[in-house]
Write a protein that holds these residues in place. Sequence first.
Motif, PDB file in Angstrom:
ATOM      1  N   GLY A 259       0.747  -1.247   0.029  1.00  0.00           N
ATOM      2  CA  GLY A 259       0.142   0.072   0.205  1.00  0.00           C
ATOM      3  C   GLY A 259       0.943   1.182   0.038  1.00  0.00           C
ATOM      4  O   GLY A 259       0.379   2.240  -0.704  1.00  0.00           O
ATOM      5  N   SER A 260       1.974   1.285   0.863  1.00  0.00           N
ATOM      6  CA  SER A 260       2.836   2.480   0.692  1.00  0.00           C
ATOM      7  C   SER A 260       3.641   2.720  -0.482  1.00  0.00           C
ATOM      8  O   SER A 260       3.675   3.955  -1.080  1.00  0.00           O
ATOM      9  CB  SER A 260       3.968   2.340   2.090  1.00  0.00           C
ATOM     10  OG  SER A 260       3.391   1.912   3.145  1.00  0.00           O
ATOM     11  N   LEU A 261       3.817   1.610  -1.184  1.00  0.00           N
ATOM     12  CA  LEU A 261       4.425   1.824  -2.781  1.00  0.00           C
ATOM     13  C   LEU A 261       3.302   2.435  -3.669  1.00  0.00           C
ATOM     14  O   LEU A 261       3.683   3.187  -4.313  1.00  0.00           O
ATOM     15  CB  LEU A 261       5.080   0.331  -3.122  1.00  0.00           C
ATOM     16  CG  LEU A 261       6.330  -0.158  -2.587  1.00  0.00           C
ATOM     17  CD1 LEU A 261       6.674  -1.579  -2.718  1.00  0.00           C
ATOM     18  CD2 LEU A 261       7.583   0.757  -2.501  1.00  0.00           C
ATOM     19  N   ARG A 262       2.189   2.056  -3.313  1.00  0.00           N
ATOM     20  CA  ARG A 262       0.898   2.591  -4.291  1.00  0.00           C
ATOM     21  C   ARG A 262       0.701   4.000  -3.964  1.00  0.00           C
ATOM     22  O   ARG A 262       0.730   4.866  -5.039  1.00  0.00           O
ATOM     23  CB  ARG A 262       0.037   1.647  -4.141  1.00  0.00           C
ATOM     24  CG  ARG A 262      -0.021   0.361  -4.673  1.00  0.00           C
ATOM     25  CD  ARG A 262      -1.306  -0.602  -4.299  1.00  0.00           C
ATOM     26  NE  ARG A 262      -0.857  -1.945  -4.861  1.00  0.00           N
ATOM     27  CZ  ARG A 262      -1.348  -2.328  -5.942  1.00  0.00           C
ATOM     28  NH1 ARG A 262      -1.639  -1.559  -6.934  1.00  0.00           N
ATOM     29  NH2 ARG A 262      -0.948  -3.553  -6.300  1.00  0.00           N
ATOM     30  N   MET A 263       0.986   4.313  -2.626  1.00  0.00           N
ATOM     31  CA  MET A 263       0.716   5.689  -2.356  1.00  0.00           C
ATOM     32  C   MET A 263       1.891   6.672  -2.878  1.00  0.00           C
ATOM     33  O   MET A 263       1.613   7.668  -3.440  1.00  0.00           O
ATOM     34  CB  MET A 263       0.629   5.915  -0.913  1.00  0.00           C
ATOM     35  CG  MET A 263      -0.760   5.352  -0.331  1.00  0.00           C
ATOM     36  SD  MET A 263      -1.743   6.320  -0.283  1.00  0.00           S
ATOM     37  CE  MET A 263      -1.588   7.478   1.158  1.00  0.00           C
ATOM     38  N   ILE A 264       3.243   6.271  -2.656  1.00  0.00           N
ATOM     39  CA  ILE A 264       4.039   7.147  -2.878  1.00  0.00           C
ATOM     40  C   ILE A 264       4.365   7.229  -4.351  1.00  0.00           C
ATOM     41  O   ILE A 264       4.793   8.306  -4.915  1.00  0.00           O
ATOM     42  CB  ILE A 264       5.642   6.493  -2.357  1.00  0.00           C
ATOM     43  CG1 ILE A 264       5.947   5.142  -2.891  1.00  0.00           C
ATOM     44  CG2 ILE A 264       5.477   6.750  -0.848  1.00  0.00           C
ATOM     45  CD1 ILE A 264       7.479   5.133  -2.590  1.00  0.00           C
ATOM     46  N   ARG A 265       4.055   6.165  -5.151  1.00  0.00           N
ATOM     47  CA  ARG A 265       4.025   6.359  -6.680  1.00  0.00           C
ATOM     48  C   ARG A 265       3.025   7.175  -7.179  1.00  0.00           C
ATOM     49  O   ARG A 265       3.260   7.695  -8.434  1.00  0.00           O
ATOM     50  CB  ARG A 265       3.891   4.886  -7.228  1.00  0.00           C
ATOM     51  CG  ARG A 265       5.180   4.315  -7.039  1.00  0.00           C
ATOM     52  CD  ARG A 265       5.135   2.479  -7.539  1.00  0.00           C
ATOM     53  NE  ARG A 265       6.217   1.905  -7.539  1.00  0.00           N
ATOM     54  CZ  ARG A 265       6.479   0.470  -7.398  1.00  0.00           C
ATOM     55  NH1 ARG A 265       5.411  -0.136  -6.933  1.00  0.00           N
ATOM     56  NH2 ARG A 265       7.563   0.088  -7.371  1.00  0.00           N
ATOM     57  N   ARG A 266       1.903   7.560  -6.506  1.00  0.00           N
ATOM     58  CA  ARG A 266       1.248   8.493  -6.887  1.00  0.00           C
ATOM     59  C   ARG A 266       1.177  10.091  -5.988  1.00  0.00           C
ATOM     60  O   ARG A 266       0.038  10.620  -5.942  1.00  0.00           O
ATOM     61  CB  ARG A 266      -0.298   7.829  -6.824  1.00  0.00           C
ATOM     62  CG  ARG A 266      -0.566   6.846  -7.841  1.00  0.00           C
ATOM     63  CD  ARG A 266      -1.981   6.105  -7.803  1.00  0.00           C
ATOM     64  NE  ARG A 266      -2.921   7.195  -8.166  1.00  0.00           N
ATOM     65  CZ  ARG A 266      -4.372   6.757  -8.032  1.00  0.00           C
ATOM     66  NH1 ARG A 266      -4.655   5.353  -7.570  1.00  0.00           N
ATOM     67  NH2 ARG A 266      -5.366   7.489  -8.635  1.00  0.00           N
ATOM     68  N   GLY A 267       2.364   9.916  -5.351  1.00  0.00           N
ATOM     69  CA  GLY A 267       2.494  11.471  -4.785  1.00  0.00           C
ATOM     70  C   GLY A 267       2.088  11.493  -3.557  1.00  0.00           C
ATOM     71  O   GLY A 267       1.997  12.698  -3.114  1.00  0.00           O
ATOM     72  N   GLN A 268       1.547  10.523  -2.874  1.00  0.00           N
ATOM     73  CA  GLN A 268       1.050  10.613  -1.706  1.00  0.00           C
ATOM     74  C   GLN A 268       1.952  10.301  -0.516  1.00  0.00           C
ATOM     75  O   GLN A 268       2.838  10.086  -0.447  1.00  0.00           O
ATOM     76  CB  GLN A 268      -0.312   9.861  -1.418  1.00  0.00           C
ATOM     77  CG  GLN A 268      -1.130  10.016  -2.577  1.00  0.00           C
ATOM     78  CD  GLN A 268      -1.527  11.504  -2.637  1.00  0.00           C
ATOM     79  OE1 GLN A 268      -2.013  12.202  -1.885  1.00  0.00           O
ATOM     80  NE2 GLN A 268      -1.208  12.169  -3.997  1.00  0.00           N
ATOM     81  N   ALA A 269       1.652  10.751   0.905  1.00  0.00           N
ATOM     82  CA  ALA A 269       2.558  10.595   2.045  1.00  0.00           C
ATOM     83  C   ALA A 269       2.269   9.504   2.882  1.00  0.00           C
ATOM     84  O   ALA A 269       1.430   8.982   3.125  1.00  0.00           O
ATOM     85  CB  ALA A 269       2.420  11.744   3.131  1.00  0.00           C
ATOM     86  N   VAL A 270       3.634   9.088   3.371  1.00  0.00           N
ATOM     87  CA  VAL A 270       3.478   7.751   3.828  1.00  0.00           C
ATOM     88  C   VAL A 270       4.297   8.138   5.555  1.00  0.00           C
ATOM     89  O   VAL A 270       5.244   8.739   5.541  1.00  0.00           O
ATOM     90  CB  VAL A 270       4.126   6.582   3.494  1.00  0.00           C
ATOM     91  CG1 VAL A 270       4.556   5.479   4.409  1.00  0.00           C
ATOM     92  CG2 VAL A 270       3.624   6.377   2.278  1.00  0.00           C
TER      93      VAL A 270
END
Length: 527
Positions: A259-270
């Motif tokens: 889920g984190s990899l999907r988030m960062i690849r679309r510019g979102q924060a982790v």
Amino acid sequence: MDENSSKTGGAKSGRRLRSGGRAANTARRGDTLFKQSPWRLPVNHDRPIEPLSEDGVIAIHNGAMHILEEIGIEFLNEEAQQLFKDAGCKVDGTNVKMGRDWVMDMIAKVPRQFTITPRNPDHEITIGGNHILFGNVSSPPNYYDLDLGHKIAGTREQCANLLKLSQYFNCIHFVGGYPVEPVDIHASIRHLDVIYDKLTLTDKVAHAYALGKERIEDVMEMVKIAAGLSEAAFQSKPHMFTNINSTSPLKHDHPMIDGSLRMIRRGQAVVVTPFTLAGAMAPVTMTGAVTLSIAEALSAIALFQYVKPGCPCVIGTFTSNVDMKSGAPAFGTAEYMRATQITGQMARYYDMPMRASGVCAANIPDGQSIWETSNSLWSAVQSGTNMVYHAAGWLEGGLIASPEKFIMDCEMLQIIQRYMEPDIWDAQPDAIAIDAIREVGASGHYFGIQHTQDRYQSAFHEPFVSDWRNFEAWEAAGAIRTPERANKLFKDIIATFQAPPMPADRHEELLAFVDRRKAEGGAPTDF
């Protein structure tokens, strides 16, 4: 699959959201019920408390690097294993060892400060620098309030009511995970209903659970729809965040990394927050527990920076101790406070934003719940924390969410925010007030003089739960105790709450998305 859940508490409120307008804004400010602090992003002006010497910081750093180089971290996610191989790390099955130079090169890419913009840009937040922001309780499976008198499994209606409190109080800056787990909704579609409620009952920055590709992808699409964003606009800056926990000791699971990899690849924060309890999942010494926590966090953050250099990341701390008699987690302890302060030193050493928590082990909203939470909150202030998770509503070590505790905690949060306002330590001549002191002299009082009259309405924090009357006046008014006052305020807030407005076309698109994904089965729950 509980398809009838869309007819319960949260969705009902969501369907009123097009009324909007001045009444909704007034209700959300709290002007009709009590005076609350205005929306603002508090800035912590104090120097952080630093228990460690410079040598101590280096010792913990070297310890964390030794763990990463010689012991390794278990990554159960196969994609992460391949990415580490591509980066030149040593991968043996699930065990990953990484060199300190590579780790330091990667974490140097983390931005020191970034913004997250929700569907209402007036509620944009800044993570990093000297900002300290507060979020609601997240993820308890159980709910307690004074009317029930005991804990029960959470429901969608209770979750929605806690979301309403999260929107209502200006001292809550972001909306974390589910404020209570609504177990009356089937797990396959739970994220669709709760995120719908979150995006319609609030317009603040929202969190998504990184638990499998379907859930995280669904939530990103729902955030896009609610804000009216194109994919390019969504990816251009953070509009949401996730928080992941390592599985201590020394392990990251598959879904959270995915889920984190999907988030960062679309510019979102982790936010990466190891959950390390000294004496149980970490060494019994607090510096040992912090060292383990740092290694676990840096390993994931380094991976994310390798994949998406400069992606917004926050290092979190959730290091406390256990009761060595029972094994139960303890929070708000002296050890918890020092661990938070030490992690703050390490976050500054790595030049990263930091997350801490406002937590307690108490079972009901009583004195223990307040002193433990107060200890936790003030250790966040002392450590230079930027995001404070679970700052309102947490009980029983995270197993219970309570609306009375939520409101009592918001009283503390408003005091902390007032504490940070520079006018309190204004040393200009008018504040030093020599003329006023001369006017009153040795035999008068300050109530009636112009200096006081010009300032009395805003000079001091005005409580909304605390009762400052003397015993006789308090007794004459019914001898109502603090949790009971909070219970009444909770009911008043829910009765007068109006959801923040959302354009009708976005609302319809959001509902259509939820209905379509439910028809498709939502997220798989059987593996």
